[in-house]
Design an enzyme around this catalytic site. Sequence first.
Site, PDB file in Angstrom:
ATOM      1  N   SER A 130       8.806  -6.139  -4.717  1.00 16.98           N
ATOM      2  CA  SER A 130       8.753  -4.945  -3.978  1.00 16.98           C
ATOM      3  C   SER A 130       9.894  -4.883  -2.968  1.00 16.98           C
ATOM      4  O   SER A 130      10.665  -5.855  -2.684  1.00 16.98           O
ATOM      5  CB  SER A 130       7.383  -4.982  -2.951  1.00 16.98           C
ATOM      6  OG  SER A 130       7.594  -4.150  -2.024  1.00 16.98           O
ATOM      7  N   TYR A 143       1.212  -9.273   2.220  1.00 12.35           N
ATOM      8  CA  TYR A 143       1.812  -8.789   1.186  1.00 12.35           C
ATOM      9  C   TYR A 143       3.322  -8.991   1.226  1.00 12.35           C
ATOM     10  O   TYR A 143       4.036  -9.407   0.360  1.00 12.35           O
ATOM     11  CB  TYR A 143       1.600  -7.072   1.365  1.00 12.35           C
ATOM     12  CG  TYR A 143       2.111  -6.291   0.033  1.00 12.35           C
ATOM     13  CD1 TYR A 143       1.377  -6.008  -1.112  1.00 12.35           C
ATOM     14  CD2 TYR A 143       3.377  -6.043   0.093  1.00 12.35           C
ATOM     15  CE1 TYR A 143       1.702  -5.361  -2.306  1.00 12.35           C
ATOM     16  CE2 TYR A 143       4.050  -5.201  -1.168  1.00 12.35           C
ATOM     17  CZ  TYR A 143       3.115  -4.846  -2.328  1.00 12.35           C
ATOM     18  OH  TYR A 143       3.660  -4.210  -3.104  1.00 12.35           O
TER      19      TYR A 143
HETATM   20  N1  NAD Z   1       2.825   1.299  -5.703  1.00 10.93           N
HETATM   21  C1  NAD Z   1       3.981   0.791  -5.028  1.00 10.93           C
HETATM   22  O1  NAD Z   1       4.516   1.742  -4.444  1.00 10.93           O
HETATM   23  C2  NAD Z   1       4.513  -0.513  -5.487  1.00 10.93           C
HETATM   24  C3  NAD Z   1       5.597  -0.787  -4.722  1.00 10.93           C
HETATM   25  C4  NAD Z   1       6.191  -2.066  -4.867  1.00 10.93           C
HETATM   26  C5  NAD Z   1       5.637  -2.987  -5.578  1.00 10.93           C
HETATM   27  N2  NAD Z   1       4.477  -2.543  -6.376  1.00 10.93           N
HETATM   28  C6  NAD Z   1       3.804  -3.703  -6.939  1.00 10.93           C
HETATM   29  O2  NAD Z   1       3.560  -3.264  -8.080  1.00 10.93           O
HETATM   30  C7  NAD Z   1       2.366  -4.039  -8.793  1.00 10.93           C
HETATM   31  C8  NAD Z   1       1.449  -2.913  -9.324  1.00 10.93           C
HETATM   32  O3  NAD Z   1       1.017  -2.076  -8.356  1.00 10.93           O
HETATM   33  P1  NAD Z   1       0.602  -0.729  -8.633  1.00 10.93           P
HETATM   34  O4  NAD Z   1       1.126   0.127  -7.638  1.00 10.93           O
HETATM   35  O5  NAD Z   1       0.722  -0.355 -10.178  1.00 10.93           O
HETATM   36  O6  NAD Z   1      -0.999  -0.840  -8.247  1.00 10.93           O
HETATM   37  P2  NAD Z   1      -2.276  -0.339  -9.077  1.00 10.93           P
HETATM   38  O7  NAD Z   1      -3.303  -0.437  -8.031  1.00 10.93           O
HETATM   39  O8  NAD Z   1      -2.279   1.000  -9.603  1.00 10.93           O
HETATM   40  O9  NAD Z   1      -2.411  -1.487 -10.081  1.00 10.93           O
HETATM   41  C9  NAD Z   1      -2.769  -2.781  -9.986  1.00 10.93           C
HETATM   42  C10 NAD Z   1      -3.503  -3.287 -11.081  1.00 10.93           C
HETATM   43  O10 NAD Z   1      -3.963  -4.851 -10.764  1.00 10.93           O
HETATM   44  C11 NAD Z   1      -5.122  -5.122 -11.216  1.00 10.93           C
HETATM   45  N3  NAD Z   1      -5.642  -6.326 -10.315  1.00 10.93           N
HETATM   46  C12 NAD Z   1      -5.819  -6.402  -8.883  1.00 10.93           C
HETATM   47  N4  NAD Z   1      -5.986  -7.474  -8.493  1.00 10.93           N
HETATM   48  C13 NAD Z   1      -6.498  -8.211  -9.806  1.00 10.93           C
HETATM   49  C14 NAD Z   1      -6.761  -9.618 -10.032  1.00 10.93           C
HETATM   50  N5  NAD Z   1      -7.360 -10.529  -9.158  1.00 10.93           N
HETATM   51  N6  NAD Z   1      -6.928  -9.962 -11.352  1.00 10.93           N
HETATM   52  C15 NAD Z   1      -6.485  -9.123 -12.278  1.00 10.93           C
HETATM   53  N7  NAD Z   1      -5.869  -7.925 -12.182  1.00 10.93           N
HETATM   54  C16 NAD Z   1      -5.861  -7.376 -10.924  1.00 10.93           C
HETATM   55  C17 NAD Z   1      -5.855  -3.899 -10.815  1.00 10.93           C
HETATM   56  O11 NAD Z   1      -7.156  -3.926 -11.402  1.00 10.93           O
HETATM   57  C18 NAD Z   1      -4.833  -2.694 -11.450  1.00 10.93           C
HETATM   58  O12 NAD Z   1      -5.112  -2.378 -12.505  1.00 10.93           O
HETATM   59  C19 NAD Z   1       1.672  -4.903  -7.548  1.00 10.93           C
HETATM   60  O13 NAD Z   1       2.252  -6.133  -7.606  1.00 10.93           O
HETATM   61  C20 NAD Z   1       2.449  -4.239  -6.324  1.00 10.93           C
HETATM   62  O14 NAD Z   1       2.345  -5.079  -5.341  1.00 10.93           O
HETATM   63  C21 NAD Z   1       3.867  -1.496  -6.229  1.00 10.93           C
END
Ligand code: NAD
Length: 248
Positions: A130, A143
């Site tokens: 991120s 985070y």
């Molecule tokens: N959305 C953003 O703006 C953003 C920005 C930078 C980084 N990220 C990173 O991208 C990744 C995905 O984020 P996203 O925005 O797609 O989130 P999201 O909430 O849409 O998806 C996350 C998924 O991870 C699964 N998950 C959570 N905890 C879990 C566990 N203990 N075991 C198995 N599965 C688990 C959830 O069920 C979900 O399907 C994360 O690591 C997040 O930190 C997101």
Amino acid sequence: MIDLAGRRAVVTGAGSGIGRACAHRLAMAGAHVLVVDIDAEAAAKVAAEISGTPVVADLSEPDFVRAIPSGTDIVVNNAGFQHVAPIEEFPPEVFSKILKVMVEAPFLLVREVLPGMYERGWGRIVNISSVHGLRASPYKSAYVTAKHALEGLSKTIALEGAPHGVTSNCVSPAYVRTPLVENQIGAQAGTHGIGRDEVVEQIMLAPAAVKRLIEPEEVAELVAYLCGPHGSFMTGTSLPIDGGWTAR
Ligand SMILES: NC(=O)c1ccc[n+]([C@@H]2O[C@H](COP(=O)([O-])OP(=O)(O)OC[C@H]3O[C@@H](n4cnc5c(N)ncnc54)[C@H](O)[C@@H]3O)[C@@H](O)[C@H]2O)c1
């Protein structure tokens, strides 16, 4: 053309958002994808969409690695979640769980698959970090800590894996349009007493030069590039997709 025919990929958190987009993109390139998620319904749905295999697992439980085949060629460490609170009010058990899911699980998963990758002389690890792996923001202590740790883990994998044909990189987005961010928009709108559009424009996009959210598919495209033939010399890097946030 990115051709991943015959490659076996594992994408964690593939039931939603960025993980789902990565699963779709890698499958489109020909890889077979293991759709790992704690949400059984979401994992099954995405797996069905891409003719992949659903795996229901909680990444905060170390024995999830038993479900991971040793023949894995590509790992996308993506699963994660957010908790927003000042440090003095941050629940220690939530801090610990964020580190388990977002640092320890990637370590355990990579530890499990590296021997097979070394034997075959080929492997790709992509860690969804991120902008918070490179910069801090207040109230996101767990985070920010987890993502900075993931950046360090990724570089170490790169150094150890290089002689064996294994690359490891971080992809580091700013705010992506996913359920994780949609929830934050709602929460912040409530906290600040402002509208959802104002949260996005005045708070989330304030540090970025490009004033829009990123789409999950844009992140997935970079992940596919890193897994494809043109990404083979890229390792140990962190690639921001942050609309200029870290240019400051
Ligand atoms: N959305 C953003 O703006 C953003 C920005 C930078 C980084 N990220 C990173 O991208 C990744 C995905 O984020 P996203 O925005 O797609 O989130 P999201 O909430 O849409 O998806 C996350 C998924 O991870 C699964 N998950 C959570 N905890 C879990 C566990 N203990 N075991 C198995 N599965 C688990 C959830 O069920 C979900 O399907 C994360 O690591 C997040 O930190 C997101």
